[in-house]
Design a protein around this motif. Structure first.
Motif, PDB file in Angstrom:
ATOM      1  N   SER A  47      37.476  42.575  49.771  1.00 29.26           N
ATOM      2  CA  SER A  47      37.555  40.668  49.150  1.00 29.26           C
ATOM      3  C   SER A  47      37.261  41.407  48.002  1.00 29.26           C
ATOM      4  CB  SER A  47      36.869  40.101  49.358  1.00 29.26           C
ATOM      5  OG  SER A  47      36.933  38.687  49.071  1.00 29.26           O
ATOM      6  N   ALA A  48      37.537  40.726  46.832  1.00 28.03           N
ATOM      7  CA  ALA A  48      36.875  41.122  45.289  1.00 28.03           C
ATOM      8  C   ALA A  48      36.633  41.813  45.473  1.00 28.03           C
ATOM      9  CB  ALA A  48      35.976  40.532  44.697  1.00 28.03           C
ATOM     10  N   GLY A  49      38.503  42.522  45.141  1.00 27.05           N
ATOM     11  CA  GLY A  49      38.275  43.989  45.407  1.00 27.05           C
ATOM     12  C   GLY A  49      37.555  44.959  45.887  1.00 27.05           C
ATOM     13  N   GLY A  50      36.482  44.506  46.414  1.00 22.17           N
ATOM     14  CA  GLY A  50      35.815  45.516  47.348  1.00 22.17           C
ATOM     15  C   GLY A  50      34.295  45.529  47.264  1.00 22.17           C
ATOM     16  N   ILE A  51      34.465  44.973  45.738  1.00 22.45           N
ATOM     17  CA  ILE A  51      32.959  44.783  45.647  1.00 22.45           C
ATOM     18  C   ILE A  51      32.145  43.421  46.555  1.00 22.45           C
ATOM     19  CG2 ILE A  51      31.555  43.405  43.875  1.00 22.45           C
ATOM     20  CD1 ILE A  51      33.418  43.508  42.336  1.00 22.45           C
ATOM     21  N   LYS A 156      26.001  45.892  37.270  1.00 22.77           N
ATOM     22  CA  LYS A 156      26.978  45.497  36.076  1.00 22.77           C
ATOM     23  C   LYS A 156      27.905  46.517  35.247  1.00 22.77           C
ATOM     24  CE  LYS A 156      23.385  47.294  33.007  1.00 22.77           C
ATOM     25  NZ  LYS A 156      21.831  46.888  31.887  1.00 22.77           N
ATOM     26  N   PHE A 157      27.650  47.978  35.983  1.00 20.16           N
ATOM     27  CA  PHE A 157      28.514  48.489  35.498  1.00 20.16           C
ATOM     28  C   PHE A 157      29.714  48.715  35.813  1.00 20.16           C
ATOM     29  CE2 PHE A 157      25.463  50.643  33.137  1.00 20.16           C
ATOM     30  CZ  PHE A 157      25.849  50.501  32.044  1.00 20.16           C
ATOM     31  N   LEU A 158      30.491  48.326  36.790  1.00 21.50           N
ATOM     32  CA  LEU A 158      31.093  47.930  37.560  1.00 21.50           C
ATOM     33  C   LEU A 158      32.078  47.284  36.690  1.00 21.50           C
ATOM     34  CD1 LEU A 158      30.279  47.240  41.596  1.00 21.50           C
ATOM     35  CD2 LEU A 158      31.347  49.088  40.867  1.00 21.50           C
ATOM     36  N   ARG A 159      33.520  47.234  36.852  1.00 18.83           N
ATOM     37  CA  ARG A 159      34.610  46.583  36.172  1.00 18.83           C
ATOM     38  C   ARG A 159      35.363  45.349  36.893  1.00 18.83           C
ATOM     39  NH1 ARG A 159      38.870  50.682  33.534  1.00 18.83           N
ATOM     40  NH2 ARG A 159      37.545  52.027  32.177  1.00 18.83           N
ATOM     41  N   SER A 160      35.737  44.325  36.208  1.00 18.13           N
ATOM     42  CA  SER A 160      36.521  43.607  37.300  1.00 18.13           C
ATOM     43  C   SER A 160      37.514  43.415  38.370  1.00 18.13           C
ATOM     44  CB  SER A 160      37.683  42.938  36.345  1.00 18.13           C
ATOM     45  OG  SER A 160      39.070  43.406  36.008  1.00 18.13           O
ATOM     46  N   ALA A 161      37.407  42.703  39.325  1.00 12.98           N
ATOM     47  CA  ALA A 161      37.422  42.899  40.533  1.00 12.98           C
ATOM     48  C   ALA A 161      38.671  43.371  40.567  1.00 12.98           C
ATOM     49  CB  ALA A 161      37.580  41.759  40.933  1.00 12.98           C
ATOM     50  N   ARG A 162      39.543  43.066  39.836  1.00  9.31           N
ATOM     51  CA  ARG A 162      41.191  43.572  39.445  1.00  9.31           C
ATOM     52  C   ARG A 162      41.268  44.618  39.345  1.00  9.31           C
ATOM     53  NH1 ARG A 162      45.267  39.565  36.219  1.00  9.31           N
ATOM     54  NH2 ARG A 162      44.857  38.124  37.679  1.00  9.31           N
ATOM     55  N   SER A 163      40.196  45.180  38.430  1.00 14.21           N
ATOM     56  CA  SER A 163      40.237  46.597  38.033  1.00 14.21           C
ATOM     57  C   SER A 163      39.766  47.380  39.540  1.00 14.21           C
ATOM     58  CB  SER A 163      39.974  46.944  37.131  1.00 14.21           C
ATOM     59  OG  SER A 163      40.109  46.430  36.214  1.00 14.21           O
ATOM     60  N   TYR A 165      39.858  46.376  42.116  1.00 14.85           N
ATOM     61  CA  TYR A 165      40.967  46.464  43.341  1.00 14.85           C
ATOM     62  C   TYR A 165      41.991  47.925  43.243  1.00 14.85           C
ATOM     63  CZ  TYR A 165      45.312  44.465  45.795  1.00 14.85           C
ATOM     64  OH  TYR A 165      46.599  45.047  46.070  1.00 14.85           O
ATOM     65  N   ALA A 166      42.794  47.262  42.135  1.00 21.52           N
ATOM     66  CA  ALA A 166      43.458  48.728  42.027  1.00 21.52           C
ATOM     67  C   ALA A 166      42.863  49.987  42.107  1.00 21.52           C
ATOM     68  CB  ALA A 166      44.241  48.875  40.367  1.00 21.52           C
ATOM     69  N   ALA A 167      42.110  50.694  41.857  1.00 18.64           N
ATOM     70  CA  ALA A 167      41.379  51.365  41.827  1.00 18.64           C
ATOM     71  C   ALA A 167      40.975  52.035  43.841  1.00 18.64           C
ATOM     72  CB  ALA A 167      39.900  52.103  41.766  1.00 18.64           C
ATOM     73  N   CYS A 168      41.314  51.122  44.380  1.00 21.30           N
ATOM     74  CA  CYS A 168      40.935  51.166  46.036  1.00 21.30           C
ATOM     75  C   CYS A 168      42.628  50.636  46.805  1.00 21.30           C
ATOM     76  CB  CYS A 168      40.619  49.567  46.910  1.00 21.30           C
ATOM     77  SG  CYS A 168      38.748  49.176  46.362  1.00 21.30           S
ATOM     78  N   VAL A 169      43.165  50.474  45.355  1.00 22.78           N
ATOM     79  CA  VAL A 169      44.616  50.848  46.080  1.00 22.78           C
ATOM     80  C   VAL A 169      44.751  52.733  46.104  1.00 22.78           C
ATOM     81  CG1 VAL A 169      47.265  50.087  45.847  1.00 22.78           C
ATOM     82  CG2 VAL A 169      45.690  48.430  45.916  1.00 22.78           C
ATOM     83  N   ASP A 170      44.997  52.890  44.837  1.00 25.76           N
ATOM     84  CA  ASP A 170      44.985  54.335  44.405  1.00 25.76           C
ATOM     85  C   ASP A 170      44.167  55.099  45.474  1.00 25.76           C
ATOM     86  OD1 ASP A 170      46.222  56.173  43.028  1.00 25.76           O
ATOM     87  OD2 ASP A 170      44.640  56.589  42.637  1.00 25.76           O
ATOM     88  N   ALA A 171      43.224  54.689  45.872  1.00 28.07           N
ATOM     89  CA  ALA A 171      42.474  56.051  47.119  1.00 28.07           C
ATOM     90  C   ALA A 171      43.487  56.006  48.405  1.00 28.07           C
ATOM     91  CB  ALA A 171      41.248  55.337  47.148  1.00 28.07           C
ATOM     92  N   VAL A 172      43.654  54.435  48.294  1.00 24.83           N
ATOM     93  CA  VAL A 172      44.017  54.217  49.923  1.00 24.83           C
ATOM     94  C   VAL A 172      45.250  54.907  49.881  1.00 24.83           C
ATOM     95  CG1 VAL A 172      44.773  53.009  51.766  1.00 24.83           C
ATOM     96  CG2 VAL A 172      42.680  52.432  50.760  1.00 24.83           C
ATOM     97  N   ARG A 173      46.462  54.942  49.197  1.00 23.91           N
ATOM     98  CA  ARG A 173      47.381  55.650  48.857  1.00 23.91           C
ATOM     99  C   ARG A 173      47.880  57.375  48.707  1.00 23.91           C
ATOM    100  NH1 ARG A 173      48.485  53.798  44.096  1.00 23.91           N
ATOM    101  NH2 ARG A 173      50.005  51.339  44.923  1.00 23.91           N
ATOM    102  N   ARG A 174      47.187  57.157  47.840  1.00 19.84           N
ATOM    103  CA  ARG A 174      46.735  58.857  48.156  1.00 19.84           C
ATOM    104  C   ARG A 174      46.463  59.386  49.767  1.00 19.84           C
ATOM    105  NH1 ARG A 174      45.919  61.708  43.499  1.00 19.84           N
ATOM    106  NH2 ARG A 174      46.197  59.711  41.420  1.00 19.84           N
TER     107      ARG A 174
END
Length: 583
Positions: A47-51, A156-163, A165-174
């Protein structure tokens, strides 16, 4: 200042900073634990890109209540049976993941060993909150909520939820790519974003997680040398991308990011791929434990090889051998059906008595074989005296070599032009001029085209729809993993629309999200210009060649293409005379 011991809560947060950089890194640790637990299926919910929420559920071996308490202590692990850390064969082994995550979030750990009751333990930012019985099937369920909620300096140094989320998808994909024997699902905000079933073979799993077209546009890599095994999938040179983020390396089943891979892949494809294009590859190295150090980085994303030259040589050799064995596939010939559509057949004519006198005048008879009717009308080229080269800096076209290079005669020498590179620069400058004048004119497609992409790629494009429209590219979101193209820049026409949109998504992934698209005008415009330019291999008429030369003469920066390579070279008369020994 005197030396003092750091308080326990601060030690834990420092340790968390080494392992948990963002939601994707926490998710990676949790999924790795599930894999090490022998899971056959792993489900991830975000949820919210994992945040706000990361939930990982597996059907692995589970933990007893006493083991759960120990797992939440630092440097406690079940993955090192002895002190031989160099012989570790699991993904995780430091024993820092769970306590580090629990020190900067609310963590709920539920687990059940087969044949026993389930148990739950909840930790709120390092403090045990509650524990007790839990109802769940055999395996483990972990919920991480409010990551860095009480550490605002990190939050505050986390990116947007969308960004994120994209990083989470990449981690699971690998991780899913590394283990085709395990099934993976990933849901974000209740919508399924990734799903692969257990039991896939390696090529099928790689294609399912990257691009389904890769299955038909790739070759298998298989090489063994000095105890090292190299396997994997390599895309054909013509199946390429605009950035190098579709290259994956796995060492002993562990996804790693290594500059060694980038350099080796570039070397292997050097002779068959343009420098600004990047292949899609997934390589799997099996290396004896004493030849690789996996304990280099706290997050275990890097490795160090004892003999990096050997590994690099294997990657280059393995890729080149695979591409060589592919033969003509490396240039992606058209299918037999496509070729057959271009074959001409003799038309059937009516019987002689049924033909009109006018028609019979155009029939060429051959009683022994067949007859062919030439066309009723024919356009013939109009020949005119070639223009004089004296008034043109780049001369006048005299011919074309290898369907790629224009040969022109100038007053002071011989000019050779790379037609694709030159036209690419011209299109880019036209787009720049159009942007300065307001916006690039769009050309509506007769039938809108659907382009399937990864969901994260669609997210990036959707976020820039209004800015892309200024370039004449009109897009709409078409479901979770597709974009609808309604119009393209008029100066580009409607060529390879799918390739254009995919490359733009790659370019946006490489950009800093803090920058506006206008600040990256050259990157986006150059990508569009490349797709709208005259390709090498196209036969040009003399008029077309001369028109290209004339436009080059009045266009700024036309001496180099968008990637910095020269668009033309000149051999002066004196240089030519030296070649023939006249000077």
């Amino acid at each position: 200042m005197s030396i003092r011991r750091l308080p326990e809560h601060l030690v834990n947060r420092i340790a968390a900073g080494e392992v948990v950089e963002r939601p994707a890194s926490a998710l990676k640790e949790l999924v790795e634990n599930a894999i090490d637990a022998g899971a056959a299926r792993i489900a991830v919910r975000l949820s919210a890109g994992g945040i706000e929420l990361i939930e990982v559920i597996d059907d692995g071996c589970g933990m007893a209540p006493a083991e759960m308490a120990l797992a939440l202590e630092r440097h406690a692990t079940s993955k090192l049976p002895d002190d031989a850390i160099e012989a570790v064969s699991t993904l995780g082994f430091r024993g820092e993941a769970l306590p580090s995550i629990a020190s900067v979030a609310r963590l709920t750990l539920e687990s059940r060993v087969r044949g026993a009751d389930g148990w739950m333990r909840a930790v709120d930012n390092g403090a045990v909150e509650r524990e007790g019985p839990a109802a769940l099937p055999p395996g483990t369920r972990i919920r991480v909520e409010g990551l860095f909620e009480r550490v605002p300096a990190r939050r505050k140094f986390l990116r947007s939820a969308r960004s994120e989320y994209a990083a989470c998808v990449d981690a699971v994909r690998r991780l899913a790519m590394a283990r085709p024997d395990i099934g993976f699902t990933l849901e974000h905000e209740g919508r399924k974003a990734l799903s692969v079933q257990p039991g896939d073979d390696r090529p099928a799993r790689v294609a399912a997680l990257t691009d389904r077209a890769l299955a038909e546009n790739s070759v298998a890599v298989d090489l063994a040398r000095e105890g090292i095994m190299l396997g994997g999938v390599a895309g054909l040179p013509t199946f390429n991308r605009g950035v190098a983020d579709h290259q994956y390396l796995f060492v002993n089943g562990r996804p790693v990011k290594d500059r060694l891979l980038v350099g080796a892949v570039r070397g292997a494809y050097a002779d068959v791929l343009a420098r600004d294009r990047h292949p899609v590859v997934a390589l799997f190295l099996d290396v004896p434990p004493d030849m690789v150090d996996v304990n280099v980085h706290p997050a275990k994303t890097e490795v160090r090889f004892r003999d990096p030259a050997l590994v690099r040589g294997m990657i280059v050799s393995g890729l080149r051998r695979a591409l060589d064995e592919a033969g003509h596939r490396s240039v992606q010939r058209p299918s037999e059906a496509a070729l057959g559509a271009w074959q001409s057949e003799a038309p059937l004519l009516p019987a002689e008595g049924q033909r009109s006198p006018a028609a019979s005048q155009h029939v060429v008879w051959d009683r022994r074989t067949s007859f062919i009717a030439p066309p009723m009308a024919r356009s013939e080229p109009a020949y005119a005296p070639p223009p004089e080269a004296i008034s043109y800096p780049l001369g006048v076209a005299r011919g074309q070599v290898a369907k790629t290079y224009i040969v022109a005669e100038a007053e002071d020498g011989l000019v050779i032009v790379d037609q694709h590179a030159a036209h690419e620069r011209l299109v880019l400058e036209r787009m720049r001029g159009a942007m300065e004048g307001g916006a690039v004119a769009a050309q509506a497609l007769l039938l809108p085209e659907v382009v399937e992409l990864e969901e994260s790629a669609c997210d990036r494009l959707e976020a820039r729809i209004s800015e892309l429209a200024e370039f004449g590219l009109e897009l709409e979101r078409f479901g979770p993993a597709a974009m609808l193209v309604r119009a393209t820049p008029a100066m580009l026409g409607s060529g390879d629309i799918k390739g254009l949109v995919a490359d733009l998504a790659d370019e946006l992934a490489a950009f800093d999200q803090a920058l506006s698209l206008k600040e990256r005008l050259d990157h986006v415009a150059a990508t569009m210009a490349c797709h709208g330019s005259v390709r090498a291999g196209r036969v040009l008429s003399v008029a077309e060649m001369n028109a290209l030369l004339r436009e080059m003469e009045v266009t700024p920066h036309s001496g180099q293409c968008n990637h910095g390579r020269p668009t033309w070279v000149k051999l002066a008369h004196g240089d030519i005379e030296k070649l023939f020994g006249r000077k």
